[in-house]
Motif scaffolding. Structure first.
Motif, PDB file in Angstrom:
ATOM      1  N   ASP A 117     -15.050 -29.946 -34.148  1.00  0.00           N
ATOM      2  CA  ASP A 117     -13.946 -30.661 -34.794  1.00  0.00           C
ATOM      3  C   ASP A 117     -12.904 -31.110 -33.779  1.00  0.00           C
ATOM      4  OD1 ASP A 117     -15.250 -30.222 -37.160  1.00  0.00           O
ATOM      5  OD2 ASP A 117     -13.967 -28.569 -37.812  1.00  0.00           O
ATOM      6  N   GLU A 118     -12.634 -30.281 -32.791  1.00  0.00           N
ATOM      7  CA  GLU A 118     -11.659 -30.651 -31.759  1.00  0.00           C
ATOM      8  C   GLU A 118     -12.184 -31.812 -30.932  1.00  0.00           C
ATOM      9  OE1 GLU A 118      -8.082 -30.535 -29.684  1.00  0.00           O
ATOM     10  OE2 GLU A 118      -8.695 -29.592 -31.578  1.00  0.00           O
ATOM     11  N   ARG A 119     -13.463 -31.781 -30.602  1.00  0.00           N
ATOM     12  CA  ARG A 119     -14.058 -32.892 -29.851  1.00  0.00           C
ATOM     13  C   ARG A 119     -14.032 -34.172 -30.670  1.00  0.00           C
ATOM     14  NH1 ARG A 119     -19.781 -31.795 -27.958  1.00  0.00           N
ATOM     15  NH2 ARG A 119     -19.347 -33.344 -26.321  1.00  0.00           N
ATOM     16  N   VAL A 120     -14.284 -34.050 -31.964  1.00  0.00           N
ATOM     17  CA  VAL A 120     -14.259 -35.220 -32.847  1.00  0.00           C
ATOM     18  C   VAL A 120     -12.867 -35.844 -32.844  1.00  0.00           C
ATOM     19  CG1 VAL A 120     -14.315 -35.947 -35.262  1.00  0.00           C
ATOM     20  CG2 VAL A 120     -16.174 -34.556 -34.334  1.00  0.00           C
ATOM     21  N   ARG A 121     -11.840 -35.029 -32.994  1.00  0.00           N
ATOM     22  CA  ARG A 121     -10.467 -35.559 -33.029  1.00  0.00           C
ATOM     23  C   ARG A 121     -10.117 -36.280 -31.726  1.00  0.00           C
ATOM     24  NH1 ARG A 121      -9.457 -30.877 -36.155  1.00  0.00           N
ATOM     25  NH2 ARG A 121      -9.112 -29.617 -34.284  1.00  0.00           N
ATOM     26  N   ASN A 122     -10.476 -35.669 -30.607  1.00  0.00           N
ATOM     27  CA  ASN A 122     -10.161 -36.282 -29.317  1.00  0.00           C
ATOM     28  C   ASN A 122     -10.930 -37.591 -29.119  1.00  0.00           C
ATOM     29  OD1 ASN A 122      -8.419 -34.187 -28.640  1.00  0.00           O
ATOM     30  ND2 ASN A 122     -10.018 -32.989 -27.630  1.00  0.00           N
ATOM     31  N   ALA A 123     -12.205 -37.592 -29.523  1.00  0.00           N
ATOM     32  CA  ALA A 123     -13.020 -38.792 -29.344  1.00  0.00           C
ATOM     33  C   ALA A 123     -12.575 -39.913 -30.268  1.00  0.00           C
ATOM     34  CB  ALA A 123     -14.497 -38.466 -29.575  1.00  0.00           C
ATOM     35  N   GLN A 124     -12.209 -39.584 -31.498  1.00  0.00           N
ATOM     36  CA  GLN A 124     -11.811 -40.627 -32.452  1.00  0.00           C
ATOM     37  C   GLN A 124     -10.598 -41.402 -31.974  1.00  0.00           C
ATOM     38  OE1 GLN A 124     -11.540 -38.274 -36.051  1.00  0.00           O
ATOM     39  NE2 GLN A 124     -13.512 -39.029 -36.806  1.00  0.00           N
ATOM     40  N   GLU A 128     -11.288 -45.362 -31.805  1.00  0.00           N
ATOM     41  CA  GLU A 128     -10.671 -46.140 -32.888  1.00  0.00           C
ATOM     42  C   GLU A 128     -10.349 -47.582 -32.490  1.00  0.00           C
ATOM     43  OE1 GLU A 128      -6.965 -45.795 -36.075  1.00  0.00           O
ATOM     44  OE2 GLU A 128      -7.137 -44.381 -34.411  1.00  0.00           O
ATOM     45  N   PRO A 129      -9.833 -47.842 -31.269  1.00  0.00           N
ATOM     46  CA  PRO A 129      -9.512 -49.241 -30.929  1.00  0.00           C
ATOM     47  C   PRO A 129     -10.749 -50.116 -30.723  1.00  0.00           C
ATOM     48  CG  PRO A 129      -8.304 -47.678 -29.551  1.00  0.00           C
ATOM     49  CD  PRO A 129      -9.369 -46.925 -30.238  1.00  0.00           C
ATOM     50  N   LYS A 130     -11.917 -49.496 -30.565  1.00  0.00           N
ATOM     51  CA  LYS A 130     -13.129 -50.267 -30.309  1.00  0.00           C
ATOM     52  C   LYS A 130     -13.659 -50.823 -31.628  1.00  0.00           C
ATOM     53  CE  LYS A 130     -12.765 -48.758 -26.107  1.00  0.00           C
ATOM     54  NZ  LYS A 130     -12.252 -49.620 -25.024  1.00  0.00           N
ATOM     55  N   GLU A 139     -17.813 -46.223 -25.069  1.00  0.00           N
ATOM     56  CA  GLU A 139     -16.711 -45.286 -24.871  1.00  0.00           C
ATOM     57  C   GLU A 139     -17.162 -43.852 -25.084  1.00  0.00           C
ATOM     58  OE1 GLU A 139     -12.885 -44.185 -23.795  1.00  0.00           O
ATOM     59  OE2 GLU A 139     -13.924 -46.114 -23.625  1.00  0.00           O
ATOM     60  N   LEU A 140     -18.021 -43.627 -26.088  1.00  0.00           N
ATOM     61  CA  LEU A 140     -18.550 -42.283 -26.323  1.00  0.00           C
ATOM     62  C   LEU A 140     -19.362 -41.814 -25.119  1.00  0.00           C
ATOM     63  CD1 LEU A 140     -19.154 -39.810 -28.056  1.00  0.00           C
ATOM     64  CD2 LEU A 140     -21.016 -41.101 -29.129  1.00  0.00           C
TER      65      LEU A 140
END
Length: 217
Positions: A117-124, A128-130, A139-140
């Motif tokens: 979940d922490e990785r998801v939040r940081n990655a999102q 998001e701008p893409k 980016e991922l």
């Protein structure tokens, strides 16, 4: 937190000098030459290469009164060289997770879910701008590469293939399947407009983990 970039592999002689420098904390070329039974010029050559690679740094020692000639340099290991020294992070993590599992097996699942979940939040925040799937996948891939997975991406028919050439948590993944499950969940969650399938898995004997990403039809 992103993994530190791995330093380049070293020839045997240069590695010996680096390890000797690490043991001493700081040393001159003369100090290391005496410790390793090599010539001062040979030690200085190895040290110069280490400095050039960003694995060592120098400070100039104060000159004695009346001293002439080249300034004497003292060498120290840099933070970048840290990846070249032995580590036991995976074994320690497995040991600690083992203690947790003895007390509460369900808590291990919660720990991996929390990490996901922490990785998801940081990655999102970065994805998001893409606007396009390609932009998000690129980016991922950068995020995975920064996390130590040596990731790359290639175009395939109808989508993309993300390849992780290294498993940054392999020692843990060999013992706890939740590590691999959470990795797949992570990629699927941050790419909601796509289907993601793992097509290659290091734990199944492959040389890398690979994920095929295609737009949801």
């Amino acid at each position: 937190m992103s993994a530190q970039r791995v330093a380049p592999p070293l020839p045997e002689g240069r590695r010996a000098v680096l390890y000797a420098l690490r043991r001493r904390g700081q040393a001159t070329a003369e100090d290391l030459a005496a410790a390793l039974d090599m010539t001062v010029s040979g030690a200085r050559q190895h040290l110069s290469a280490l400095v050039e690679d960003g694995l060592a740094e120098t400070t100039e020692l104060p000159r004695e009164e009346g001293q002439r000639g080249r300034p004497q340099l003292e060498y120290m290991v840099t933070e970048r060289a840290d990846t070249l020294f032995p580590k036991a992070y995976g074994e320690l993590t497995n040991e600690l997770l083992g203690y947790v599992s003895e007390s509460d097996a369900a808590l291990v699942d919660q720990i991996f879910a929390r990490r996901r979940d922490e990785r998801v939040r940081n990655a999102q925040r970065r994805l998001e701008p893409k606007r396009s799937l390609k932009g998000k996948v690129d980016e991922l891939t950068r995020i995975l590469d920064e996390d130590g997975y040596l990731a790359s991406v290639e175009k395939i028919d109808g989508g993309f293939r993300i390849v992780e050439h290294n498993c940054a948590i392999l020692t843990v993944a060999r013992k706890y399947g939740q590590a691999c499950t959470s990795e797949l969940d992570f990629i699927r969650t941050v790419l909601p407009g796509a289907t993601v399938e793992r097509v290659s898995h290091i734990l199944d004997g492959a040389h890398h983990c690979a994920y095929e990403v295609r737009p949801t039809r």
